[in-house]
Scaffold this active site. Structure first.
Site, short mmCIF file in Angstrom:
data_model
loop_
_atom_site.label_atom_id
_atom_site.label_comp_id
_atom_site.label_asym_id
_atom_site.label_seq_id
_atom_site.Cartn_x
_atom_site.Cartn_y
_atom_site.Cartn_z
N GLY A 12 12.38 3.65 8.97
CA GLY A 12 10.92 3.14 8.90
C GLY A 12 10.42 1.20 9.01
O GLY A 12 11.77 0.27 9.20
N ASP A 13 9.43 0.76 8.46
CA ASP A 13 9.02 -0.74 8.83
C ASP A 13 9.70 -1.25 10.14
O ASP A 13 9.96 -2.56 9.79
CB ASP A 13 10.24 -1.33 7.55
CG ASP A 13 9.65 -0.85 6.29
OD1 ASP A 13 8.45 -0.29 5.84
OD2 ASP A 13 9.83 -0.54 5.64
N GLU A 14 9.37 -0.77 10.96
CA GLU A 14 9.95 -1.40 12.34
C GLU A 14 8.95 -2.50 13.44
O GLU A 14 9.35 -2.87 13.91
CB GLU A 14 9.86 -0.46 13.87
CG GLU A 14 11.73 0.58 13.44
CD GLU A 14 10.73 2.13 11.95
OE1 GLU A 14 9.59 2.34 11.96
OE2 GLU A 14 11.74 2.94 12.40
N LYS A 16 5.54 -0.85 12.83
CA LYS A 16 4.48 -0.20 13.01
C LYS A 16 3.63 -0.38 13.51
O LYS A 16 2.19 -0.66 14.70
CB LYS A 16 4.75 1.37 13.49
CG LYS A 16 5.77 2.05 13.45
CD LYS A 16 6.48 3.68 12.73
CE LYS A 16 6.24 3.06 10.93
NZ LYS A 16 7.09 2.49 10.18
N GLY A 40 4.16 1.76 4.22
CA GLY A 40 3.32 0.63 4.18
C GLY A 40 3.19 -0.45 5.44
O GLY A 40 4.37 -0.77 6.19
N HIS A 41 2.29 -0.54 6.32
CA HIS A 41 1.88 -0.67 7.76
C HIS A 41 1.12 -2.37 7.89
O HIS A 41 0.24 -2.60 6.46
CB HIS A 41 1.47 -0.04 8.61
CG HIS A 41 2.60 1.28 8.62
ND1 HIS A 41 0.94 2.66 9.65
CD2 HIS A 41 3.52 1.84 8.18
CE1 HIS A 41 1.92 3.27 9.53
NE2 HIS A 41 3.42 3.19 9.46
N GLN A 221 6.75 6.09 8.00
CA GLN A 221 7.69 6.21 8.54
C GLN A 221 8.69 6.03 9.72
O GLN A 221 8.42 5.32 10.81
CB GLN A 221 8.27 7.01 7.62
CG GLN A 221 8.63 7.30 6.20
CD GLN A 221 7.46 7.78 5.72
OE1 GLN A 221 6.42 8.77 6.58
NE2 GLN A 221 6.59 7.05 4.85
P1 GDP Z 1 6.06 -1.17 9.42
O1 GDP Z 1 6.13 -0.20 8.68
O2 GDP Z 1 7.33 -0.37 10.33
O3 GDP Z 1 4.78 -0.84 10.04
O4 GDP Z 1 6.53 -1.95 9.02
P2 GDP Z 1 6.13 -3.09 7.75
O5 GDP Z 1 4.49 -3.76 7.80
O6 GDP Z 1 6.36 -2.69 6.96
O7 GDP Z 1 7.22 -4.15 7.73
C1 GDP Z 1 7.11 -5.41 9.21
C2 GDP Z 1 7.15 -6.36 8.64
O8 GDP Z 1 6.95 -7.51 9.73
C3 GDP Z 1 5.91 -7.39 8.69
O9 GDP Z 1 5.76 -7.93 7.87
C4 GDP Z 1 4.99 -7.78 10.23
O10 GDP Z 1 4.03 -8.53 9.53
C5 GDP Z 1 6.45 -8.17 10.17
N1 GDP Z 1 6.51 -8.09 12.40
C6 GDP Z 1 6.29 -7.73 12.59
N2 GDP Z 1 6.79 -7.99 14.26
C7 GDP Z 1 7.23 -9.19 13.70
C8 GDP Z 1 7.97 -9.97 15.03
O11 GDP Z 1 7.85 -9.25 16.15
N3 GDP Z 1 8.11 -10.97 13.56
C9 GDP Z 1 8.33 -10.96 12.52
N4 GDP Z 1 9.26 -12.19 12.41
N5 GDP Z 1 7.25 -10.65 11.97
C10 GDP Z 1 6.99 -9.12 12.39
P1 IMO Z 2 6.54 2.61 6.63
O1 IMO Z 2 5.71 3.76 7.40
C1 IMO Z 2 10.82 1.97 5.07
C2 IMO Z 2 11.81 5.57 2.30
C3 IMO Z 2 11.64 5.02 0.37
C4 IMO Z 2 12.63 6.16 0.73
C5 IMO Z 2 12.57 7.10 1.41
C6 IMO Z 2 11.87 8.49 0.38
O2 IMO Z 2 5.58 1.57 6.12
O3 IMO Z 2 7.89 2.61 7.80
P2 IMO Z 2 9.46 8.66 0.10
O4 IMO Z 2 8.78 8.10 -0.93
O5 IMO Z 2 9.04 8.99 1.33
O6 IMO Z 2 9.89 10.27 -0.74
O7 IMO Z 2 10.70 8.35 -0.18
O8 IMO Z 2 11.93 7.01 1.97
N1 IMO Z 2 10.47 5.71 2.84
C7 IMO Z 2 10.52 4.23 3.60
N2 IMO Z 2 11.24 3.31 4.21
N3 IMO Z 2 9.65 2.35 5.46
C8 IMO Z 2 8.71 3.72 5.15
O9 IMO Z 2 7.37 3.70 5.67
C9 IMO Z 2 9.31 4.20 4.01
N4 IMO Z 2 8.18 5.67 3.13
C10 IMO Z 2 9.31 6.36 2.82
O10 IMO Z 2 11.82 4.54 0.53
O11 IMO Z 2 14.29 6.22 0.92
MG MG Z 3 6.61 -0.86 6.03
#
Ligand code: GDP
Ligand code: IMO
Ligand code: MG
Length: 420
Positions: A12-14, A16, A40-41, A221
């Site tokens: 997750g948190d790549e 997306k 959380g996107h 995720q």
């Molecule tokens: P998601 O859950 O996959 O949508 O990712 P998150 O939003 O939770 O976390 C990604 C974080 O990295 C966010 O704060 C974005 O604004 C930030 N982000 C996305 N792409 C880049 C990048 O290429 N470089 C940097 N430094 N930040 C980025």
């Molecule tokens: P995005 O879409 C990162 C993780 C939680 C926990 C596990 C199970 O932003 O990438 P849950 O509440 O789903 O039962 O928790 O999954 N988790 C994530 N980690 N990014 C997410 O979403 C996540 N959604 C759930 O931290 O380890």
């Molecule tokens: Mg996220």
């Protein structure tokens, strides 16, 4: 016409949200098909930062956001999210499946109580009620979005379900807290509030496809959190891989044209569970600080480590990834050496496939290939303006995975995106 799916390939948190926003410009519908407000996107547009939990990221660029049947929705959170976007001048265009399951107050209580009971064995969930809501869906004790449109019907469902939930809460020492009339009143109001959005979203997507409209599916995720193929039981409760898209939206799988795998240039994880390439040294601190790695939903610091290509390969195989988008490359700037995991040592053997047993994942030792680092770069306009070492790093990823690299992200903003 294109039908694209964006999938997270790690934990997750790549990034997306950023990539979905970027591709939304060509789409008419942007569809969430699994997960809930555990996601959380983040979308950054100049000085504005949007953090979306349940509303699809495409609404920021004015596209129709669809919340498919495979999602779970906390109506309180949805309501707040609509309000907050509207206040900021974005009135989200939404469609919500009448088959979406609703997160109820007892789901959140149970999520917290179960985690508390597990103590040091806890999953580290987001405590948003996700797991208990999906459990109820599967055991056929769920409440769906369509149910809250009819007070009598909802009342009967609650009469059936609440005594069971009350007993479950009592197991965890929580007594006398479910008030049926209060829940009924609250959820009937949510029904009225969302009535205009609730529909057979699968029919709308079907018609859109037939009419040649572009559709973008927004995974939440990441593959390693998939309930079947992730590091079970340290996973979420939904089907994160591309197959989940068909089930979670009622969209036929063979209509999909591209699966875009989002690969963060290193690895992060929030919550508990094994993480073979996790770092506890200065390089780990560098990734945490430069990448600002804190959970978008819970604010917890994310655990950080080197890129693990065994993990990403697992994702490519499971989702049939056709294109790679590598994000957060800039975070690796100024590291002297950068490592990438290309296999594991397990019980004296070298393995290249991600193990199914959690014990094996805890025991395996990463095998690394080391790359020279690079210095800061200015905003590059093409792949070839990236430092030579960064190009080599990316080319290695592409060759290892045998999937085309089609995008590199070098910052959170829209213009910090290289199409290849
Ligand atoms: P998601 O859950 O996959 O949508 O990712 P998150 O939003 O939770 O976390 C990604 C974080 O990295 C966010 O704060 C974005 O604004 C930030 N982000 C996305 N792409 C880049 C990048 O290429 N470089 C940097 N430094 N930040 C980025
Ligand atoms: P995005 O879409 C990162 C993780 C939680 C926990 C596990 C199970 O932003 O990438 P849950 O509440 O789903 O039962 O928790 O999954 N988790 C994530 N980690 N990014 C997410 O979403 C996540 N959604 C759930 O931290 O380890
Ligand atoms: Mg996220």
């Amino acid at each position: 016409m294109s039908v694209q799916v964006v999938i997270g390939t790690q934990w997750g948190d790549e990034g997306k949200g950023k990539i979905v926003d970027y591709f939304s410009k060509n789409a008419e519908y942007v569809v969430r098909f699994q997960g809930g407000n555990n996601a959380g996107h983040t979308i950054k547009i100049e000085d504005e930062v949007y953090k979306l939990h349940i509303i699809p990221s495409g609404v920021i660029s004015g596209k129709i956001g669809v919340i498919g049947n495979g999602c779970v929705v906390d109506p309180m959170v949805l309501s707040e999210e609509i309000k907050s976007l509207t206040t900021r001048g974005i009135v989200p265009k939404l469609l919500i499946s009448n088959r979406v399951h609703l997160i109820m107050p007892y789901h959140k209580l149970l999520d917290g109580a179960e985690e508390h009971y597990l103590a040091d064995k806890k999953i580290g969930t987001t405590k948003r009620g996700i797991g208990p809501c999906y459990s109820d869906k599967i055991s056929r004790n769920g409440i769906r979005m369509g149910d809250v449109l009819h007070k009598e019907h909802l009342s009967k469902r609650l009469d059936q379900i609440l005594p069971i939930k009350q007993k479950m809460l009592e197991v965890y020492g929580l007594h006398d807290i479910l008030d049926k009339e209060e829940i009924l009143k609250q959820y009937v109001l949510f029904g009225r509030r969302f009535k205009e959005y609730i529909t057979d979203t699968h029919l709308i997507l079907y018609e859109a496809y037939k009419a040649g409209k572009n559709i973008l599916f927004e995974g939440a995720q990441g593959t390693m959190l998939d309930v079947d193929y992730g590091t079970y039981p340290y996973t979420t409760s939904s089907h994160v891989i591309a197959g989940g898209c068909a089930i979670g939206s009622g969209f036929p799988p063979w209509y999909l044209s591209d699966v875009i795998g989002i690969v963060k240039a290193y690895t992060t994880r929030v919550g508990e569970g094994p993480f073979p390439t996790e770092l506890f040294d200065d390089s780990g601190k560098h990734l945490q600080q430069k990448g600002f790695e804190y959970g978008t939903t819970t604010g917890r610091p994310r655990r950080c480590g080197w890129l693990d290509l065994v993990v990403v390969k697992h994702a490519c195989i499971l989702s049939g990834i056709t294109k790679l988008a590598v994000t957060k490359l800039d975070v690796l700037n100024n590291l002297k050496k950068i490592k990438v995991c290309i296999g594991y040592k397990l019980n004296g053997h070298t393995i290249s496939a991600f193990p199914s047993s959690i014990d094996d994942v805890y025991t395996c030792q990463p095998i690394y290939k080391t790359f020279d680092g690079w210095k800061n770069f200015e905003l590059p306009k093409t792949f070839y303006e990236l430092p030579q070492q960064a190009q080599e790093y990316l080319q290695f990823i592409e060759n290892f995975l045998q999937v085309k690299l089609s995008l590199v992200s070098t910052g959170p903003e829209r213009n910090e995106t290289l199409m290849i």
